[in-house]
Design an enzyme around this catalytic site. Structure first.
Site, short mmCIF file in Angstrom:
data_model
loop_
_atom_site.label_atom_id
_atom_site.label_comp_id
_atom_site.label_asym_id
_atom_site.label_seq_id
_atom_site.Cartn_x
_atom_site.Cartn_y
_atom_site.Cartn_z
N HIS A 1 63.62 -28.60 -34.46
CA HIS A 1 63.57 -29.33 -33.18
C HIS A 1 63.31 -28.38 -32.03
O HIS A 1 63.23 -27.15 -32.19
CB HIS A 1 64.87 -30.11 -32.95
N CYS B 1 70.44 -25.77 -37.28
CA CYS B 1 69.04 -26.17 -37.36
C CYS B 1 68.14 -24.98 -37.07
O CYS B 1 68.59 -23.89 -36.73
CB CYS B 1 68.75 -27.29 -36.37
#
Length: 501
Positions: free
Chosen positions: A151, A159
């Site tokens: 992202h 992440c």
């Protein structure tokens, strides 16, 4: 005052604890105009054309934690994948090694698959897609975790976080490949580039057997330049098996890898083993030691303050179209999660205008197109000027002098032109006369017939002595006029019939 600072510190700790994963929609990133449909930059499209690769061809992604790099590979017309883009990873959490459980702040490692349903155009982290953790391998070991993403927003808690400019292009690559017919693309997450030198350097890690298993798939891609077919059996990855039934925890079926591929892999591995032995002599078992995430990021911040920067290619160079617009958490200036959180809070109180990102290469392409259009208009204007020149207006002070039109010269080079020739017209002659009135125009005399009669009578007068005769067509030198004389044509004499010629 001290109590107030302690209270603020506790509030920040609680806030960061609540935001420990990528699962909570707390970052309200300001929307960028048409971010979901934003095309690839003109420079990237030109690069793909040179490689003879379509924008809608299949893709594959590779991630390297230690190098902090994400690569985009696309298939060419021969279904061989070529490296088309490289982006620096803005942030990844944890240490080298696989993710094992929810909340361990580890970014996953392994082979994962991304389908269209895993794309998130409405992500609170600008744009994102789920990498598919846990996969069959992870579930075979009972590992847990959810919503592990690639992202934007340049912040990570498990992440792989990219700058918004980078994830804008990465998302476009995936979107175009799905529209081209690709059902899902493979994403390979490695701890580092799995060269002989790196493997020897990290051979003392507890994760080394797991990394050796990953390296087999890494090697198959290096040999074939095609994503390997991935299956899981006996709690390990197997690659390019063409037959049999696979169970993640069950026994592997008989090896059905094509013989040609096995031979190529054996030759590749033989070279690797020789290089690995040399590298093992260079790196001792204690030369490398993994560091905690906090220490690693502190070292990175120190290097940034000292002006040091990793030499990582970056295909995401973006600028703001509106330079007066306020920067948002979707800008590349956000370098940490706390900075992104602080900017989000500021935006909640004062909404900035929407900002559209356009690549530097695209701006240059637009400028070149505008320059080409201007030059073409100038060329057309000059051409029109040569065809039709402007007619000057007459001077009101001086009269306009109009020259007599000259007859066009005839081309007499042709044989037949002899019969088309016309005799040259002689200029009008003026008869010599002693009377000055004779030189005046006819309209200026009062009675031209009367004067002619008087001159005729004078010529017949006997008082004037006749002049001696001169040969026909000749005049005396004293009497030769300034203008040629007009003589009356002599009467035509009839020749005898025998003088035909």
């Amino acid at each position: 005052m001290v109590a107030k600072r302690i209270g603020m510190g506790l509030a920040m700790v609680l806030a960061l604890g609540a935001l420990a994963g990528c699962t909570q929609d707390t970052l309200e990133i300001v929307a960028v105009n048409n971010r979901v449909e934003h095309p690839l930059p003109a420079k990237m499209q030109q690069k793909l054309r040179k490689l003879n690769i379509s924008t809608s061809s299949p893709i594959m992604m590779r991630i390297f934690k230690e190098e902090e790099v994400m690569e985009i590979w696309k298939a060419d017309v021969n279904n061989r994948y070529q490296l088309v883009a490289t982006y620096p990873i803005c942030a990844w959490s944890g240490q080298l090694g696989p993710k094992k459980k929810e909340g361990d702040r580890q970014a996953p490692e392994g082979f994962y698959t991304v389908a269209p349903g895993q794309m998130n155009p409405n992500s609170s982290y600008y744009l994102s897609f789920n990498i598919g953790y846990p996969n069959k391998y992870d579930r075979a070991y009972g590992r847990s975790g959810s919503n592990l993403m690639v992202h934007g927003a340049c912040s990570s808690s498990g992440c792989y976080s990219m700058s918004d400019a980078a994830v804008l292009q990465i998302y476009a690559f995936a979107r175009d490949s799905f529209r081209g017919g690709q059902k899902a693309f493979q994403i390979q997450a490695f701890p580092f580039r799995m060269t002989a030198d790196n493997m020897a350097k990290h051979r003392s890690s507890e994760h080394f057997p797991f990394w050796q298993n990953l390296k087999t798939g890494y090697d198959y891609f290096e040999i074939t330049k095609r994503p390997p077919e991935v299956e899981v059996c006996e709690k390990k990855y197997v690659f390019n098996q063409t037959g049999g039934r696979f169970s993640a925890a069950g026994k592997c079926p008989a090896d059905s890898t094509p013989q040609a591929l096995l031979s190529a892999y054996a030759s590749y591995d033989k070279t690797y083993q020789t290089e690995f032995a040399k590298a093992s002599a260079k790196w001792g078992p204690n030369d490398w030691k993994d560091v905690a995430e906090f220490d690693r990021k502190a070292q990175e911040r120190l290097e940034r303050r000292m002006g040091k920067k990793k030499n990582i290619p970056n295909d995401a160079e973006y600028v703001l179209v509106d330079p007066s617009a306020k920067l948002t958490p979707t800008s590349d200036t956000v370098t940490s999660y706390s900075a992104a959180y602080a900017k989000v809070e500021a935006i909640k109180n004062n909404e900035p205008p929407k900002v559209e990102y356009i690549s530097v290469a695209e701006l240059e392409a637009r400028k070149k197109a505008a320059d080409a259009k201007r030059k073409e208009e100038e060329r057309l204007a000059k051409a029109q000027g040569r065809v039709k020149a402007p007619i000057p207006e007459p001077n009101p002070i001086k009269p306009v002098m109009q020259a007599a039109a000259q007859p066009a010269a005839q081309d007499d080079t042709s044989v037949w032109s002899f019969f088309r020739r016309k005799p040259p017209q002689s200029a009008p002659t003026q008869q010599a006369s002693a009377d000055p009135a004779a030189a005046m125009p006819q309209a200026a005399t009062a009675s031209a017939p009367a004067e002619k009669a008087a001159r005729a009578a004078t010529a017949k007068s006997p008082a004037v002595a006749p002049k001696p005769a001169t040969p026909a067509g000749q005049l005396a030198s004293a009497e030769q006029p300034t203008a040629p004389l007009q003589t009356a044509p002599a009467p035509e004499q009839k020749k005898p019939f025998w003088k035909v010629w």
